[in-house]
Design a protein around this motif. Structure first.
Motif, PDB file in Angstrom:
ATOM      1  N   VAL A 182     -19.623 -52.734  99.257  1.00 35.18           N
ATOM      2  CA  VAL A 182     -19.786 -52.426  97.838  1.00 35.18           C
ATOM      3  C   VAL A 182     -21.271 -52.306  97.501  1.00 35.18           C
ATOM      4  O   VAL A 182     -21.701 -51.372  96.812  1.00 35.18           O
ATOM      5  N   ILE A 183     -22.082 -53.242  97.998  1.00 41.11           N
ATOM      6  CA  ILE A 183     -23.526 -53.210  97.737  1.00 41.11           C
ATOM      7  C   ILE A 183     -24.143 -51.948  98.330  1.00 41.11           C
ATOM      8  O   ILE A 183     -24.948 -51.263  97.686  1.00 41.11           O
ATOM      9  N   ALA A 184     -23.748 -51.618  99.551  1.00 40.13           N
ATOM     10  CA  ALA A 184     -24.298 -50.429 100.211  1.00 40.13           C
ATOM     11  C   ALA A 184     -23.928 -49.149  99.476  1.00 40.13           C
ATOM     12  O   ALA A 184     -24.723 -48.204  99.417  1.00 40.13           O
ATOM     13  N   ALA A 185     -22.736 -49.100  98.883  1.00 37.89           N
ATOM     14  CA  ALA A 185     -22.303 -47.912  98.141  1.00 37.89           C
ATOM     15  C   ALA A 185     -23.125 -47.713  96.868  1.00 37.89           C
ATOM     16  O   ALA A 185     -23.344 -46.581  96.419  1.00 37.89           O
ATOM     17  N   GLY A 186     -23.568 -48.820  96.258  1.00 38.72           N
ATOM     18  CA  GLY A 186     -24.544 -48.743  95.179  1.00 38.72           C
ATOM     19  C   GLY A 186     -24.043 -48.287  93.826  1.00 38.72           C
ATOM     20  O   GLY A 186     -24.835 -47.787  93.007  1.00 38.72           O
ATOM     21  N   HIS A 187     -22.755 -48.446  93.526  1.00 42.01           N
ATOM     22  CA  HIS A 187     -22.241 -48.046  92.212  1.00 42.01           C
ATOM     23  C   HIS A 187     -22.656 -49.101  91.183  1.00 42.01           C
ATOM     24  O   HIS A 187     -22.285 -50.262  91.294  1.00 42.01           O
ATOM     25  N   ARG A 188     -23.388 -48.687  90.143  1.00 40.84           N
ATOM     26  CA  ARG A 188     -23.979 -49.633  89.199  1.00 40.84           C
ATOM     27  C   ARG A 188     -23.386 -49.476  87.795  1.00 40.84           C
ATOM     28  O   ARG A 188     -22.977 -48.390  87.399  1.00 40.84           O
ATOM     29  N   ARG A 189     -23.399 -50.593  87.070  1.00 35.75           N
ATOM     30  CA  ARG A 189     -23.045 -50.550  85.661  1.00 35.75           C
ATOM     31  C   ARG A 189     -23.846 -51.611  84.918  1.00 35.75           C
ATOM     32  O   ARG A 189     -24.162 -52.678  85.460  1.00 35.75           O
ATOM     33  N   PRO A 190     -24.237 -51.316  83.684  1.00 36.47           N
ATOM     34  CA  PRO A 190     -25.011 -52.294  82.909  1.00 36.47           C
ATOM     35  C   PRO A 190     -24.142 -53.483  82.519  1.00 36.47           C
ATOM     36  O   PRO A 190     -22.910 -53.370  82.414  1.00 36.47           O
ATOM     37  N   ILE A 191     -24.772 -54.605  82.291  1.00 36.18           N
ATOM     38  CA  ILE A 191     -24.050 -55.832  81.989  1.00 36.18           C
ATOM     39  C   ILE A 191     -24.673 -56.528  80.787  1.00 36.18           C
ATOM     40  O   ILE A 191     -25.902 -56.548  80.637  1.00 36.18           O
ATOM     41  N   ASP A 192     -23.808 -57.058  79.907  1.00 33.12           N
ATOM     42  CA  ASP A 192     -24.235 -57.920  78.806  1.00 33.12           C
ATOM     43  C   ASP A 192     -24.016 -59.363  79.222  1.00 33.12           C
ATOM     44  O   ASP A 192     -22.968 -59.701  79.770  1.00 33.12           O
ATOM     45  N   LEU A 193     -24.994 -60.215  78.942  1.00 30.48           N
ATOM     46  CA  LEU A 193     -24.890 -61.620  79.328  1.00 30.48           C
ATOM     47  C   LEU A 193     -25.083 -62.525  78.118  1.00 30.48           C
ATOM     48  O   LEU A 193     -25.725 -62.151  77.129  1.00 30.48           O
ATOM     49  N   GLY A 194     -24.533 -63.722  78.215  1.00 32.77           N
ATOM     50  CA  GLY A 194     -24.781 -64.732  77.207  1.00 32.77           C
ATOM     51  C   GLY A 194     -26.041 -65.507  77.531  1.00 32.77           C
ATOM     52  O   GLY A 194     -26.503 -65.550  78.676  1.00 32.77           O
ATOM     53  N   ALA A 195     -26.617 -66.119  76.505  1.00 31.39           N
ATOM     54  CA  ALA A 195     -27.796 -66.973  76.701  1.00 31.39           C
ATOM     55  C   ALA A 195     -27.706 -68.156  75.744  1.00 31.39           C
ATOM     56  O   ALA A 195     -27.215 -68.025  74.617  1.00 31.39           O
ATOM     57  N   VAL A 196     -28.162 -69.306  76.219  1.00 35.00           N
ATOM     58  CA  VAL A 196     -28.277 -70.488  75.370  1.00 35.00           C
ATOM     59  C   VAL A 196     -29.712 -70.979  75.461  1.00 35.00           C
ATOM     60  O   VAL A 196     -30.219 -71.236  76.564  1.00 35.00           O
ATOM     61  N   ASN A 197     -30.375 -71.035  74.314  1.00 37.02           N
ATOM     62  CA  ASN A 197     -31.801 -71.375  74.247  1.00 37.02           C
ATOM     63  C   ASN A 197     -32.618 -70.538  75.227  1.00 37.02           C
ATOM     64  O   ASN A 197     -33.555 -71.019  75.863  1.00 37.02           O
ATOM     65  N   GLY A 198     -32.225 -69.266  75.360  1.00 37.53           N
ATOM     66  CA  GLY A 198     -32.954 -68.329  76.198  1.00 37.53           C
ATOM     67  C   GLY A 198     -32.541 -68.308  77.651  1.00 37.53           C
ATOM     68  O   GLY A 198     -32.969 -67.415  78.398  1.00 37.53           O
ATOM     69  N   ARG A 199     -31.718 -69.234  78.098  1.00 38.65           N
ATOM     70  CA  ARG A 199     -31.270 -69.264  79.491  1.00 38.65           C
ATOM     71  C   ARG A 199     -29.982 -68.455  79.640  1.00 38.65           C
ATOM     72  O   ARG A 199     -28.994 -68.720  78.968  1.00 38.65           O
ATOM     73  N   LEU A 200     -30.028 -67.474  80.524  1.00 34.37           N
ATOM     74  CA  LEU A 200     -28.868 -66.626  80.739  1.00 34.37           C
ATOM     75  C   LEU A 200     -27.752 -67.381  81.451  1.00 34.37           C
ATOM     76  O   LEU A 200     -28.005 -68.267  82.260  1.00 34.37           O
ATOM     77  N   PHE A 201     -26.507 -67.004  81.146  1.00 37.61           N
ATOM     78  CA  PHE A 201     -25.374 -67.489  81.932  1.00 37.61           C
ATOM     79  C   PHE A 201     -24.351 -66.380  82.070  1.00 37.61           C
ATOM     80  O   PHE A 201     -24.270 -65.462  81.248  1.00 37.61           O
ATOM     81  N   LEU A 202     -23.574 -66.450  83.144  1.00 39.58           N
ATOM     82  CA  LEU A 202     -22.633 -65.384  83.498  1.00 39.58           C
ATOM     83  C   LEU A 202     -21.237 -65.647  82.968  1.00 39.58           C
ATOM     84  O   LEU A 202     -20.616 -64.767  82.361  1.00 39.58           O
ATOM     85  N   ASN A 203     -20.715 -66.844  83.220  1.00 42.17           N
ATOM     86  CA  ASN A 203     -19.318 -67.161  82.918  1.00 42.17           C
ATOM     87  C   ASN A 203     -19.154 -68.071  81.721  1.00 42.17           C
ATOM     88  O   ASN A 203     -18.319 -67.815  80.855  1.00 42.17           O
ATOM     89  N   ASN A 204     -19.911 -69.173  81.676  1.00 38.96           N
ATOM     90  CA  ASN A 204     -19.709 -70.150  80.622  1.00 38.96           C
ATOM     91  C   ASN A 204     -20.903 -71.085  80.485  1.00 38.96           C
ATOM     92  O   ASN A 204     -21.706 -71.242  81.408  1.00 38.96           O
ATOM     93  N   ALA A 205     -20.987 -71.680  79.312  1.00 36.79           N
ATOM     94  CA  ALA A 205     -21.945 -72.752  79.052  1.00 36.79           C
ATOM     95  C   ALA A 205     -21.229 -73.790  78.201  1.00 36.79           C
ATOM     96  O   ALA A 205     -20.399 -73.436  77.352  1.00 36.79           O
ATOM     97  N   SER A 206     -21.532 -75.065  78.411  1.00 40.08           N
ATOM     98  CA  SER A 206     -20.776 -76.095  77.700  1.00 40.08           C
ATOM     99  C   SER A 206     -21.574 -77.372  77.561  1.00 40.08           C
ATOM    100  O   SER A 206     -22.563 -77.603  78.272  1.00 40.08           O
ATOM    101  N   ILE A 207     -21.115 -78.208  76.625  1.00 43.03           N
ATOM    102  CA  ILE A 207     -21.650 -79.557  76.454  1.00 43.03           C
ATOM    103  C   ILE A 207     -20.478 -80.530  76.410  1.00 43.03           C
ATOM    104  O   ILE A 207     -19.347 -80.150  76.100  1.00 43.03           O
ATOM    105  N   GLY A 208     -20.760 -81.778  76.742  1.00 45.85           N
ATOM    106  CA  GLY A 208     -19.715 -82.790  76.711  1.00 45.85           C
ATOM    107  C   GLY A 208     -19.234 -83.160  78.103  1.00 45.85           C
ATOM    108  O   GLY A 208     -20.023 -83.406  79.012  1.00 45.85           O
TER     109      GLY A 208
END
Length: 312
Positions: free
Chosen positions: A120-146
């Motif tokens: 997949v990496i070698a084929a090189g098909h790309r798409r833009p991604i939106d990410l979440g951030a908490v206090n400026g730190r990016l995260f992919l799946n989730n962020a939590s407290i507790g």
């Protein structure tokens, strides 16, 4: 008088830098997986083994070196560290999944088989991604407290004793739920309105795949470009254990086992000035309040050509 700013051309980007978490590749299965992937990627790919705390630095160096693709070889925590360095860089992210759950890779249809992922990496098909951030730190799946940061702390102990297995991860959840006794008092602010909660867990999700995997609602919030915020009720230790069982059998009930808030920007106010936050399986101490926002088009990720545009 300040010195003039000299414009420097951005280097032509070429080549692939594979950054492998030093924790990955220690056993024979993972070492073989990396070897298989490197054979597929060919001579233009360079492998770097780095310690977990140095992944961000290694990824930023790859950007400065003019690499076109930076590959994260490891779990979701490794991918998050590399992704944070690529924001706005012009480099694309490749993923070689070597983690326990691999929610990010699975959400984009990236194979967990090392040769297939490398193809997949070698084929090189790309798409833009939106990410979440908490206090400026990016995260992919989730962020939590507790309770979840407490689970991660316990998981590290369990992994050291029993290895990085999914069953060990599930055991750490149950063990932490049994011991957890300190609910949080929080105020969640959305569009200027504040709501007060006493809760053991606030969980901000950005992975539609992860929610579907556990049979949770909130997928539409994510696919509409925002967060799904889950707030658990304060029902004590037995309530947490009951929720864990319901989560395992995919029978969580909206309004009873959790409250759902959809938003693309929110603030969580907590009493403590410094709060432990879990992001994609890693722990960070952050200053309160916690500001959540979406980062649009952070960079491009390499995915299978057939990947669903609503994936993630």
């Amino acid at each position: 008088m300040s010195e003039p700013i000299i414009a420097r051309p951005v280097p032509d980007r070429a080549g692939i830098r594979v950054i492998c978490n030093d924790r990955s590749g220690r056993n024979s299965r993972e070492a073989e997986a990396i070897e298989q992937a490197m054979r597929v990627l060919g001579p233009d790919a360079e492998l770097r083994h780095v310690k977990g705390r140095d992944i961000d630095t290694a990824a930023r160096q790859a950007v400065r070196d003019g690499c076109d693709v930076v590959v994260a070889a490891g779990g979701d925590g490794t991918i998050m560290a590399v992704a944070s360095a690529l924001n706005g860089s012009g480099c694309a992210l490749g993923v070689l999944p070597l983690g326990t759950f691999n929610f990010f890779a699975r959400g984009y249809g990236i194979p967990e088989d090392p040769e297939a992922a490398a193809q997949v990496i070698a084929a090189g098909h790309r798409r833009p991604i939106d990410l979440g951030a908490v206090n400026g730190r990016l995260f992919l799946n989730n962020a939590s407290i507790g309770v979840y940061p407490a689970i991660l702390k316990e998981r590290e102990t369990v992994y050291r004793r029993w290895g990085r297995r999914r069953i060990a991860a599930h055991w750490s959840v149950l063990k932490t739920f049994w011991r957890f006794r300190r609910p949080l008092k929080v105020e969640i602010e959305v569009d200027g309105e504040r709501r007060k909660f006493r809760t053991p867990l606030v969980f901000a999700a950005r992975s539609a795949f992860q929610l579907e995997h556990f049979g949770l609602q909130g997928v539409d919030c994510i696919r509409n470009g925002g967060f799904s915020i889950f707030v658990a009720p304060d029902e004590g230790r037995m309530g947490l254990l009951s929720d864990a069982v319901r989560l395992a059998v995919r029978q969580m009930r909206l309004g009873e086992d959790f409250e759902l808030i959809c938003a693309d920007r929110l603030t969580i106010h907590v009493k403590r000035q410094r709060q432990l936050v879990a992001c994609d399986g890693e722990k960070f101490v952050m200053e309160a309040p916690l500001e959540f926002e979406m980062i649009r088009g952070a960079f491009e990720v390499i995915v299978p050509e057939t990947a669903n545009e609503t994936a993630a």
